[in-house]
Design an enzyme around this catalytic site. Structure first.
Site, PDB file in Angstrom:
ATOM      1  N   LYS A  11      28.079   8.035  -2.563  1.00 55.55           N
ATOM      2  CA  LYS A  11      29.483   8.642  -3.041  1.00 55.55           C
ATOM      3  C   LYS A  11      30.328   8.511  -2.030  1.00 55.55           C
ATOM      4  CE  LYS A  11      31.858  11.646  -3.478  1.00 55.55           C
ATOM      5  NZ  LYS A  11      33.507  11.378  -2.940  1.00 55.55           N
ATOM      6  N   GLU A  23      39.987  23.758  12.868  1.00 53.41           N
ATOM      7  CA  GLU A  23      39.724  22.292  12.925  1.00 53.41           C
ATOM      8  C   GLU A  23      41.105  21.587  12.514  1.00 53.41           C
ATOM      9  OE1 GLU A  23      36.899  19.905  10.649  1.00 53.41           O
ATOM     10  OE2 GLU A  23      36.535  18.603  12.413  1.00 53.41           O
ATOM     11  N   CYS A  68      34.911  13.566  14.027  1.00 49.40           N
ATOM     12  CA  CYS A  68      33.999  14.784  14.083  1.00 49.40           C
ATOM     13  C   CYS A  68      33.642  15.107  15.703  1.00 49.40           C
ATOM     14  CB  CYS A  68      32.889  14.942  13.507  1.00 49.40           C
ATOM     15  SG  CYS A  68      31.653  13.561  14.036  1.00 49.40           S
ATOM     16  N   GLU A 126      36.851   9.336  -1.586  1.00 45.83           N
ATOM     17  CA  GLU A 126      37.972   8.696  -2.316  1.00 45.83           C
ATOM     18  C   GLU A 126      39.174   8.134  -1.690  1.00 45.83           C
ATOM     19  OE1 GLU A 126      36.847  11.818  -2.137  1.00 45.83           O
ATOM     20  OE2 GLU A 126      38.177  13.208  -3.243  1.00 45.83           O
ATOM     21  N   SER A 186      33.721  17.986   5.879  1.00 46.51           N
ATOM     22  CA  SER A 186      34.152  19.496   6.450  1.00 46.51           C
ATOM     23  C   SER A 186      33.083  20.545   6.212  1.00 46.51           C
ATOM     24  CB  SER A 186      35.344  19.678   5.714  1.00 46.51           C
ATOM     25  OG  SER A 186      35.172  19.945   4.216  1.00 46.51           O
ATOM     26  N   PHE A 230      36.032  10.536   4.912  1.00 47.75           N
ATOM     27  CA  PHE A 230      37.028   9.337   4.938  1.00 47.75           C
ATOM     28  C   PHE A 230      36.731   8.698   6.499  1.00 47.75           C
ATOM     29  CE2 PHE A 230      39.729  12.578   6.750  1.00 47.75           C
ATOM     30  CZ  PHE A 230      40.649  12.078   7.918  1.00 47.75           C
TER      31      PHE A 230
HETATM   32  P1  NAD Z   1      35.688  16.513   3.138  1.00 51.98           P
HETATM   33  O1  NAD Z   1      34.813  17.463   3.183  1.00 51.98           O
HETATM   34  O2  NAD Z   1      36.942  16.757   2.172  1.00 51.98           O
HETATM   35  O3  NAD Z   1      35.157  15.354   2.098  1.00 51.98           O
HETATM   36  C1  NAD Z   1      33.707  14.917   2.138  1.00 51.98           C
HETATM   37  C2  NAD Z   1      33.157  14.355   1.052  1.00 51.98           C
HETATM   38  O4  NAD Z   1      33.099  15.545   0.185  1.00 51.98           O
HETATM   39  C3  NAD Z   1      33.843  13.524   0.439  1.00 51.98           C
HETATM   40  O5  NAD Z   1      32.938  12.381  -0.052  1.00 51.98           O
HETATM   41  C4  NAD Z   1      34.607  14.234  -0.881  1.00 51.98           C
HETATM   42  O6  NAD Z   1      34.817  13.379  -2.061  1.00 51.98           O
HETATM   43  C5  NAD Z   1      33.828  15.153  -1.120  1.00 51.98           C
HETATM   44  N1  NAD Z   1      34.241  16.385  -1.514  1.00 51.98           N
HETATM   45  C6  NAD Z   1      35.546  16.830  -1.199  1.00 51.98           C
HETATM   46  N2  NAD Z   1      35.968  18.127  -1.759  1.00 51.98           N
HETATM   47  C7  NAD Z   1      34.774  18.336  -2.420  1.00 51.98           C
HETATM   48  C8  NAD Z   1      34.511  19.598  -3.172  1.00 51.98           C
HETATM   49  N3  NAD Z   1      35.274  20.458  -3.576  1.00 51.98           N
HETATM   50  N4  NAD Z   1      33.328  19.521  -3.959  1.00 51.98           N
HETATM   51  C9  NAD Z   1      32.402  18.570  -3.894  1.00 51.98           C
HETATM   52  N5  NAD Z   1      32.707  17.473  -2.975  1.00 51.98           N
HETATM   53  C10 NAD Z   1      33.746  17.543  -2.269  1.00 51.98           C
HETATM   54  O7  NAD Z   1      35.884  15.751   4.380  1.00 51.98           O
HETATM   55  P2  NAD Z   1      36.782  14.364   4.851  1.00 51.98           P
HETATM   56  O8  NAD Z   1      38.185  15.417   4.932  1.00 51.98           O
HETATM   57  O9  NAD Z   1      36.693  13.361   4.040  1.00 51.98           O
HETATM   58  O10 NAD Z   1      36.228  14.038   6.177  1.00 51.98           O
HETATM   59  C11 NAD Z   1      36.723  14.955   7.483  1.00 51.98           C
HETATM   60  C12 NAD Z   1      35.915  16.058   7.818  1.00 51.98           C
HETATM   61  O11 NAD Z   1      34.530  15.572   8.133  1.00 51.98           O
HETATM   62  C13 NAD Z   1      36.014  16.678   9.198  1.00 51.98           C
HETATM   63  O12 NAD Z   1      35.770  18.016   9.044  1.00 51.98           O
HETATM   64  C14 NAD Z   1      35.053  16.071   9.961  1.00 51.98           C
HETATM   65  O13 NAD Z   1      34.710  16.944  11.189  1.00 51.98           O
HETATM   66  C15 NAD Z   1      33.826  16.001   9.125  1.00 51.98           C
HETATM   67  N6  NAD Z   1      32.957  14.933   9.804  1.00 51.98           N
HETATM   68  C16 NAD Z   1      31.597  15.519  10.395  1.00 51.98           C
HETATM   69  C17 NAD Z   1      30.921  14.613  10.845  1.00 51.98           C
HETATM   70  C18 NAD Z   1      29.552  15.247  11.472  1.00 51.98           C
HETATM   71  O14 NAD Z   1      28.818  14.161  11.873  1.00 51.98           O
HETATM   72  N7  NAD Z   1      29.415  16.457  11.787  1.00 51.98           N
HETATM   73  C19 NAD Z   1      31.147  13.243  10.943  1.00 51.98           C
HETATM   74  C20 NAD Z   1      32.364  12.582  10.308  1.00 51.98           C
HETATM   75  C21 NAD Z   1      33.211  13.730   9.828  1.00 51.98           C
END
Ligand code: NAD
Length: 495
Positions: A173, A380, A281, A176, A226, A149
């Site tokens: 994808k 985090e 991140c 959401e 994450s 997000f």
């Molecule tokens: P998230 O992991 O909750 O979601 C990321 C994606 O995974 C979304 O599209 C979501 O719909 C999907 N998802 C969530 N739960 C899932 C599940 N149980 N099974 C399958 N798919 C699932 O992350 P977020 O809250 O959207 O974003 C924040 C996180 O992203 C932070 O931890 C941040 O550090 C990380 N991030 C990392 C980078 C990087 O380059 N390393 C860059 C941006 C964000």
């Protein structure tokens, strides 16, 4: 209520699953949209479209692909304000920050415009008599991107331009939580002239992700999000025989040496810890104060925090907006309480700030005397909370970074060139900043952390992105000497 749909085969497609998810404006707490959540059938339809499009797209000339990418780049530039407005409306980040996100996204499209250079193979002439060997890089097929997000436009554009420029077709994808900006950048892609099916968007949740991970026609997956989900995506995708790069969470440290320019370090700490409400991140979440720099550094940060303007991202005066959801705002506030209970000194308490609306706002927090056993250090937080850990030596700072499970970015602030050079070698992280708090590489380098911040063996965008989205093919060819050829090539036979 604004309905947010899928984009499959060039057409906006309504929900077939019957499942939807609300989308909110975090600055007001109001629901602004209803998102269609993809069913397995919706994902399958997108894969079918992408697979059909790949059959032709892979053979489209490099010149044509580059021309379309230039057209796309220009459309994104022309629509930068609209993209930024959509980012602010659903993510909450302030408009200037949203504009910065679009600018960084454009870098990646510009890199992909140079695909002719990136896709050049190599050639060995006369490896043996009459034998030439050359290698080319071929696309993989249908590839998918699953994005978080916090950068709803930039992260998809870390992936799509390179993947498509290399001849693949793509299924996105998005998160959401803020799906409108990624959908809009996909619509611009169509408008630029890319054939239908080259880029599809399926809105959704775990159902969509799981189908993409197991679908036999999806050849590679890029994930950003994450750490627990990155790990899951990496394991599940590779188990199904796919190429996977999965970037995870972070806990970025900024080491401040006693000789540092304290004003520069404090300015950097404030912008890197609280910019985008800490939901980056590459945010700085730990300032490691070495020796007697600690007191002046904490004072300088505190002074700056008091001047930070927090408010709706659409207000020109706002420097920090709300958090993404009410639940996340409350979770972050809970970490502040946990830090205080564990014995950290609460220099500035974000929970004290009051806001006269229903948005998901939280003030900025500075915790001093944090120790590595506290949850504010181990977890985090992904919010506007900066922890200060005091250490006596440079080595203790380097050891903290090494002992931390994440390794996205690390920064040092110093006036000592030797110390800085040593740090670039010692820092156990994939991206290092020297007097730069958020060392996000430019588009012609690649982005990615180490340890629990990334799973897979290539980082994202730039040259490593080209590598990820292609596979090598090596051709060994033998042609007889023209003089000895059975075919009359018109060469004089005595030469
Ligand atoms: P998230 O992991 O909750 O979601 C990321 C994606 O995974 C979304 O599209 C979501 O719909 C999907 N998802 C969530 N739960 C899932 C599940 N149980 N099974 C399958 N798919 C699932 O992350 P977020 O809250 O959207 O974003 C924040 C996180 O992203 C932070 O931890 C941040 O550090 C990380 N991030 C990392 C980078 C990087 O380059 N390393 C860059 C941006 C964000």
């Amino acid at each position: 209520m604004h309905e947010i749909q899928h984009l499959i085969d060039g057409t906006s497609v309504a929900a077939t699953s019957g499942r939807t998810s609300p989308v909110f404006n975090p600055a007001t707490g109001e629901q602004t949209g209803e998102l269609a959540l993809a069913s397995v059938d919706d994902v399958d339809a997108a894969v079918t479209s992408a697979k059909a499009a790949f059959a032709e797209w892979q053979s489209v000339s490099v010149a044509r692909r580059a021309k379309l990418m230039f057209a796309y780049r220009n459309l994104v530039v022309d629509n930068a304000d609209e993209i930024a407005a959509r980012l602010t409306a659903e993510h909450g980040k302030v408009l200037s920050d949203a504009g910065g996100e679009v600018a960084r996204a454009i870098e990646n499209i510009e890199f992909a415009c140079g695909l002719a250079d990136q896709l050049k193979g190599s050639h060995s002439e006369q490896a043996s008599t009459g034998v030439d060997v050359y290698s080319v890089r071929r696309p993989l097929g249908v590839v998918a991107g699953i994005t978080p997000f916090n950068f709803p436009a930039m992260v998809p554009l870390w992936m799509i331009p390179n993947a498509v420029a290399c001849g693949n077709t793509f299924i996105l994808k998005p998160s959401e939580k803020d799906p409108s900006a990624p959908l809009f950048i996909a619509e611009l892609f169509q408008e630029a002239g890319f054939p239908p099916g080259v880029l599809n968007v399926v809105q959704g949740d775990k159902v969509a992700v799981d189908r993409l991970l197991e679908h036999p026609d999806v050849k590679a997956v890029s994930f950003v999000g994450s750490t627990p989900i990155a790990h899951y995506v990496y394991e599940t995708g590779t188990h199904h025989g796919k190429r996977v790069q999965a970037l995870g969470g972070a806990k970025n440290h900024m080491v401040v040496l006693p000789d540092a320019d304290v004003d520069l370090a404090a300015d950097s700490a404030v912008s890197a810890a609280y910019g985008s409400a800490g939901e980056r991140c590459m945010a700085i979440s730990v300032a490691v104060a070495v020796g007697d720099v600690a007191d002046p550094l904490v004072d300088a940060i505190k002074v700056r925090m008091e001047k930070l303007a927090i408010g709706p991202g659409t207000d020109a005066g706002s420097e920090m907006g709300p958090l993404i959801t009410e639940a996340h705002r409350d979770k972050v506030a809970g970490y502040v309480a946990a830090g205080a209970d564990a014995g950290a000194t609460v220099v500035v308490d974000g929970r004290d700030a009051s806001f006269d609306n229903d948005g998901y706002f939280l003030g900025v927090t500075l915790l001093d005397h944090v120790t590595p056993d506290m949850t504010v250090y181990t977890d985090e937080i992904f919010g506007p909370v900066l922890c200060v850990v005091r250490v006596d030596t440079y080595q203790e700072g380097v050891d903290l970074i090494a002992d931390n499970p994440w390794g996205n970015g690390a920064a040092i602030f110093t006036r000592d060139g030797g110390a800085a050079r040593q740090f670039q070698e010692d820092a156990d992280a994939g991206m290092v900043g020297i007097n730069v708090p958020i060392p996000v590489p430019v588009g012609y380098h690649s982005f990615g952390g180490w340890k629990d911040s990334a799973f897979g063996d290539t980082t994202i965008y730039g040259p490593e992105g080209i590598h990820f989205y292609t596979r090598p093919k090596v051709v060994t060819s033998r042609w007889p000497d023209p003089a000895g050829s059975a075919v009359n090539l018109g060469f004089p036979t005595n030469q």
